[in-house]
Scaffold this active site. Structure first.
Site, PDB file in Angstrom:
ATOM      1  N   SER A 118      78.597  34.250  63.310  1.00  0.00           N
ATOM      2  CA  SER A 118      80.052  34.263  63.107  1.00  0.00           C
ATOM      3  C   SER A 118      80.381  34.433  61.626  1.00  0.00           C
ATOM      4  O   SER A 118      81.408  35.030  61.282  1.00  0.00           O
ATOM      5  CB  SER A 118      80.661  32.969  63.639  1.00  0.00           C
TER       6      SER A 118
ATOM      7  N   ASP B  81      72.161  40.097  59.017  1.00  0.00           N
ATOM      8  CA  ASP B  81      73.360  39.852  59.832  1.00  0.00           C
ATOM      9  C   ASP B  81      74.523  40.722  59.357  1.00  0.00           C
ATOM     10  O   ASP B  81      75.256  41.315  60.157  1.00  0.00           O
ATOM     11  CB  ASP B  81      73.765  38.379  59.745  1.00  0.00           C
TER      12      ASP B  81
END
Ligand code: GLA
Length: 301
Positions: free
Chosen positions: A89, A130
């Site tokens: 996230s 990421d």
């Protein structure tokens, strides 16, 4: 405030198919952007702010905006990327802000700026995997990324291979984990840690080959071998996660499973044959299972 100063950016979460705890050593990883998104809107303001259902996002949003040379911004975020559950996230938030403020930027440069911002905001020496996946992942593909050279290419990901992410319920921010310590041990060449890194790099290559050859049993074997290595050599798993991996692998139609992301809780990745979803969710009863599809990163045009 001029309306044309307002911006919106949107970026996906990611799964990592394989290549765990190797990005910060310049290794090769194989993540994919997935269909859970964070959208951020913003406009210049007197001071930095972020309105969001998820707490603690402001240091990230502030750090990337500053990294990109932006003045103070009033921002609002909405997201269906669950925080702390291994879908990154934080990268989705960072890349969404970058894409909103600097949509014209090169995607790789944006990912690097997001990595610097995350390191600055958290003090955790994260790799670039990421942020790269959230920026440049592609629908229908996994992203084979060399974190040393930043060379990358897409590996087709079949439509009928199902990505399942099981939430262990143990949510933590990276700053609360021994992530930096593991990184240091690996960099210093501690034998167990190196054994994981060297074997994991072989598995990434083998996994990409197996994906291209559509050898699904091989994919499952490699996932399971990765889990054992992360559990025994890199020591980032937990008994709760080990039990989830075992339960997942026992469900008919599951090819293999492993702890995903930084570890120390978080989530388990499993790959399934299409059609096995309902049985899988039932077999993992009590633990939330999210079925994901690959998606486009924020800088895919
Ligand atoms: C976190 C970090 C990544 C990577 C993984 C482990 O997700 O942000 O850079 O190191 O852990 O593979």
């Amino acid at each position: 405030m001029a309306a044309d100063d307002a911006w919106t950016g949107r970026a996906p979460g990611r799964v990592n198919l394989i290549g765990e705890h190797v990005d910060y050593l310049g290794g090769v990883v194989l993540p994919a952007a997935v269909d859970r998104f964070t959208t951020v809107t913003g406009a210049p303001a007197e001071r930095w702010s972020l309105v969001s259902e998820v707490p603690d996002g402001l240091p990230y949003a502030h750090a990337i905006a500053e990294e990109l040379g932006a003045p103070p911004q009033a921002m609002q975020a909405r997201s269906d990327v669950p925080p702390g559950a291994g879908l990154s996230s934080s990268a989705a938030l960072l890349v969404a802000v970058a894409a909103g403020l600097r949509p014209e930027m090169d995607g790789a440069a944006a990912a690097l700026a997001c990595q610097r911002a995350e390191q600055r905001a958290t003090g955790v020496h994260v790799g670039v995997m990421d942020q790269f996946a959230a920026a440049l992942g592609r629908r229908g593909s996994a992203l084979l990324l060399d974190c040393g050279t930043l060379e990358h290419r897409l590996v087709p990901f079949p439509d009928d291979l199902v990505i399942a992410v099981i939430d262990s319920g143990v949510h933590r921010s990276l700053a609360e984990t021994p992530y930096n310590q593991r990184r240091l041990e690996a960099e210093r060449g501690m034998p167990k840690r190196r054994r994981h890194v060297d074997s994991e790099l072989d598995r990434v290559r083998a996994f990409a080959d197996a994906l291209e050859a559509d050898e699904r049993d091989r994919l499952g074997e490699l996932l399971s071998a990765s889990h054992r290595s992360l559990r025994d050599d890199f020591e980032v798993s937990t008994p709760v996660v080990d039990a989830l991996v075992e339960r997942a692998c026992a469900v008919p139609g599951c090819l293999g499973a492993r702890i995903m992301g930084a570890g120390f809780g978080g989530s388990v990745l499993a790959l399934l044959h299409a059609g096995a979803e309902a049985g899988f969710a039932a077999g993992l009863e009590g633990s939330p299972v999210r079925f994901c599809r690959t998606a486009d990163g924020a800088y895919v045009r």
